[in-house]
Design an enzyme around this catalytic site. Sequence first.
Site, PDB file in Angstrom:
ATOM      1  N   ILE A  16       0.191   0.038  -9.340  1.00 26.24           N
ATOM      2  CA  ILE A  16      -1.090   0.350  -8.670  1.00 26.24           C
ATOM      3  C   ILE A  16      -0.965   1.671  -7.916  1.00 26.24           C
ATOM      4  O   ILE A  16      -1.847   2.529  -7.970  1.00 26.24           O
ATOM      5  CB  ILE A  16      -1.508  -0.800  -7.716  1.00 26.24           C
ATOM      6  CG1 ILE A  16      -1.873  -2.049  -8.528  1.00 26.24           C
ATOM      7  CG2 ILE A  16      -2.684  -0.385  -6.828  1.00 26.24           C
ATOM      8  CD1 ILE A  16      -2.187  -3.280  -7.706  1.00 26.24           C
ATOM      9  N   ASP A 159     -13.022  -7.214  -8.028  1.00 30.41           N
ATOM     10  CA  ASP A 159     -13.881  -8.273  -8.575  1.00 30.41           C
ATOM     11  C   ASP A 159     -15.353  -7.850  -8.500  1.00 30.41           C
ATOM     12  O   ASP A 159     -16.129  -8.066  -9.438  1.00 30.41           O
ATOM     13  CB  ASP A 159     -13.663  -9.570  -7.791  1.00 30.41           C
ATOM     14  CG  ASP A 159     -12.191  -9.926  -7.715  1.00 30.41           C
ATOM     15  OD1 ASP A 159     -11.638 -10.365  -8.723  1.00 30.41           O
ATOM     16  OD2 ASP A 159     -11.592  -9.730  -6.643  1.00 30.41           O
ATOM     17  N   HIS A 187      -9.833 -14.424  -4.008  1.00 29.58           N
ATOM     18  CA  HIS A 187      -9.525 -13.582  -5.178  1.00 29.58           C
ATOM     19  C   HIS A 187      -8.686 -14.421  -6.144  1.00 29.58           C
ATOM     20  O   HIS A 187      -7.471 -14.320  -6.220  1.00 29.58           O
ATOM     21  CB  HIS A 187      -8.753 -12.328  -4.747  1.00 29.58           C
ATOM     22  CG  HIS A 187      -8.227 -11.536  -5.901  1.00 29.58           C
ATOM     23  ND1 HIS A 187      -9.036 -10.867  -6.789  1.00 29.58           N
ATOM     24  CD2 HIS A 187      -6.963 -11.315  -6.331  1.00 29.58           C
ATOM     25  CE1 HIS A 187      -8.289 -10.277  -7.706  1.00 29.58           C
ATOM     26  NE2 HIS A 187      -7.028 -10.543  -7.451  1.00 29.58           N
TER      27      HIS A 187
HETATM   28  P1  NAX Z   1       4.373  -3.575  -9.353  1.00 32.58           P
HETATM   29  O1  NAX Z   1       5.407  -4.610  -9.596  1.00 32.58           O
HETATM   30  O2  NAX Z   1       4.232  -2.465 -10.324  1.00 32.58           O
HETATM   31  O3  NAX Z   1       4.631  -2.923  -7.921  1.00 32.58           O
HETATM   32  C1  NAX Z   1       4.900  -3.686  -6.800  1.00 32.58           C
HETATM   33  C2  NAX Z   1       5.900  -2.894  -5.983  1.00 32.58           C
HETATM   34  O4  NAX Z   1       6.122  -3.588  -4.760  1.00 32.58           O
HETATM   35  C3  NAX Z   1       7.268  -2.741  -6.667  1.00 32.58           C
HETATM   36  O5  NAX Z   1       7.583  -1.373  -6.779  1.00 32.58           O
HETATM   37  C4  NAX Z   1       8.230  -3.481  -5.740  1.00 32.58           C
HETATM   38  O6  NAX Z   1       9.499  -2.850  -5.664  1.00 32.58           O
HETATM   39  C5  NAX Z   1       7.475  -3.402  -4.414  1.00 32.58           C
HETATM   40  N1  NAX Z   1       7.863  -4.413  -3.438  1.00 32.58           N
HETATM   41  C6  NAX Z   1       8.259  -5.691  -3.660  1.00 32.58           C
HETATM   42  N2  NAX Z   1       8.580  -6.274  -2.495  1.00 32.58           N
HETATM   43  C7  NAX Z   1       8.346  -5.364  -1.526  1.00 32.58           C
HETATM   44  C8  NAX Z   1       8.493  -5.385  -0.111  1.00 32.58           C
HETATM   45  N3  NAX Z   1       8.948  -6.470   0.522  1.00 32.58           N
HETATM   46  N4  NAX Z   1       8.174  -4.260   0.584  1.00 32.58           N
HETATM   47  C9  NAX Z   1       7.732  -3.167  -0.056  1.00 32.58           C
HETATM   48  N5  NAX Z   1       7.589  -3.085  -1.388  1.00 32.58           N
HETATM   49  C10 NAX Z   1       7.891  -4.173  -2.111  1.00 32.58           C
HETATM   50  O7  NAX Z   1       2.988  -4.329  -9.111  1.00 32.58           O
HETATM   51  P2  NAX Z   1       1.497  -3.751  -9.081  1.00 32.58           P
HETATM   52  O8  NAX Z   1       0.943  -3.799 -10.462  1.00 32.58           O
HETATM   53  O9  NAX Z   1       1.494  -2.447  -8.366  1.00 32.58           O
HETATM   54  O10 NAX Z   1       0.759  -4.899  -8.246  1.00 32.58           O
HETATM   55  C11 NAX Z   1       1.020  -5.096  -6.865  1.00 32.58           C
HETATM   56  C12 NAX Z   1       0.345  -6.349  -6.365  1.00 32.58           C
HETATM   57  O11 NAX Z   1      -1.077  -6.251  -6.486  1.00 32.58           O
HETATM   58  C13 NAX Z   1       0.724  -7.622  -7.143  1.00 32.58           C
HETATM   59  O12 NAX Z   1       0.942  -8.675  -6.220  1.00 32.58           O
HETATM   60  C14 NAX Z   1      -0.530  -7.906  -7.951  1.00 32.58           C
HETATM   61  O13 NAX Z   1      -0.638  -9.255  -8.301  1.00 32.58           O
HETATM   62  C15 NAX Z   1      -1.600  -7.469  -7.007  1.00 32.58           C
HETATM   63  N6  NAX Z   1      -2.945  -7.237  -7.547  1.00 32.58           N
HETATM   64  C16 NAX Z   1      -3.996  -7.509  -6.751  1.00 32.58           C
HETATM   65  C17 NAX Z   1      -5.307  -7.288  -7.155  1.00 32.58           C
HETATM   66  C18 NAX Z   1      -6.460  -7.576  -6.243  1.00 32.58           C
HETATM   67  O14 NAX Z   1      -7.612  -7.376  -6.637  1.00 32.58           O
HETATM   68  N7  NAX Z   1      -6.254  -8.084  -5.032  1.00 32.58           N
HETATM   69  C19 NAX Z   1      -5.597  -6.781  -8.520  1.00 32.58           C
HETATM   70  C20 NAX Z   1      -4.424  -6.127  -9.163  1.00 32.58           C
HETATM   71  C21 NAX Z   1      -3.108  -6.778  -8.916  1.00 32.58           C
HETATM   72  O15 NAX Z   1      -3.027  -7.940  -9.717  1.00 32.58           O
END
Ligand code: NAX
Length: 325
Positions: A16, A159, A187
């Site tokens: 993201i 959404d 969500h």
């Molecule tokens: P990614 O896995 O590409 O990126 C997440 C990043 O967070 C990784 O680089 C990881 O190293 C880092 N991370 C993990 N634990 C951490 C911590 N304790 N402190 C700091 N960084 C940490 O995931 P991405 O596609 O970017 O999605 C991120 C989150 O957004 C996921 O939980 C996903 O489910 C959620 N989403 C939420 C949406 C919404 O509408 N609310 C829609 C999109 C997405 O599904």
Amino acid sequence: MKQPVRVTVTGAAGQICYSLLFRIASGEMLGEDQPIILQLLEITPALRVLDAIKMELDDCAFPLLRDIICTDDAKVAFTGADYGLMVGAKPRGPGMERADLLKDNGQIFSSIGKIINEVASPNMKICVVGNPANTNAYILMKNAPKLNPNNISALMRLDHNRATYQLAEKTNQPMHTIKKMTIWGNHSTTQVPDISHCTVDGKKATDRVDATWANEEFIPKVAKRGAEVIAARGSSSAASAANGVINHMKSWVLGTENDNWVSMAVCSDGSYGIQPGLIYSFPITCQDGEWSIVQGLENSDFITQKMQASEQELKDEAETCADLC
Ligand code: NAX
């Protein structure tokens, strides 16, 4: 020129953020007259990738970008922050439901909440993106009692935008003619995309589409769109989620249009009978950096029952993570 503001973004090396950070730095989120300092948080193994992202941000020579801090120390990341975009979490993979994520990600938000409580300004505005977003925001709120609960929100704008697109496509009208879309609730697949109060080019949406489409096709299509993207892409929505965050924060900070509203998950004050304290999505207007829940909408029994089912899911999630709060 204004003084720079500090924007903390967690999960900054993830999917993201690869879209989000560049749009923040370009001025799309807070305005083209607002200089920005980015404070980027990642886990230690991702710091090398984060360095590469910093290089690319530097190479864009964004006029508004005054500094970039990359760190694996949450205290450094949140010190002095004006805005906090909580993206860092485990994403949902193929076949995984949001509930599966609750345990792992709840832990992240409980420890970040404690650190925010210690080092951040109580006025910091927070948007939680990492899933399950509403309950993660709830856990963060419970662990950061110094923060004004009205400054903690969760992302529903993706959404809301998905719903707007579906109605625009169905009515064959341009996107900007769709006003007053609402997403109620969580969500998750219990969310309630609701066109009852919508207008399309100034006319009631309910006069343009039939109830069977609205109830049986539109609602599940929007609620399951995330899973549809995962099935096609192999990973969860990224650029559209980043776009939702930009829209969410811009509406909150710079205000909503006079004849329109947006959907944001905020701390319920009991409006529409929703349990106070839950992070629930409502129709929202914003002015001078403050949000208000749109009052006085009449909801059908069908929509009310769905709103209550989504509320129940949030109560259950809160119960499941009681030990983290
Ligand atoms: P990614 O896995 O590409 O990126 C997440 C990043 O967070 C990784 O680089 C990881 O190293 C880092 N991370 C993990 N634990 C951490 C911590 N304790 N402190 C700091 N960084 C940490 O995931 P991405 O596609 O970017 O999605 C991120 C989150 O957004 C996921 O939980 C996903 O489910 C959620 N989403 C939420 C949406 C919404 O509408 N609310 C829609 C999109 C997405 O599904």
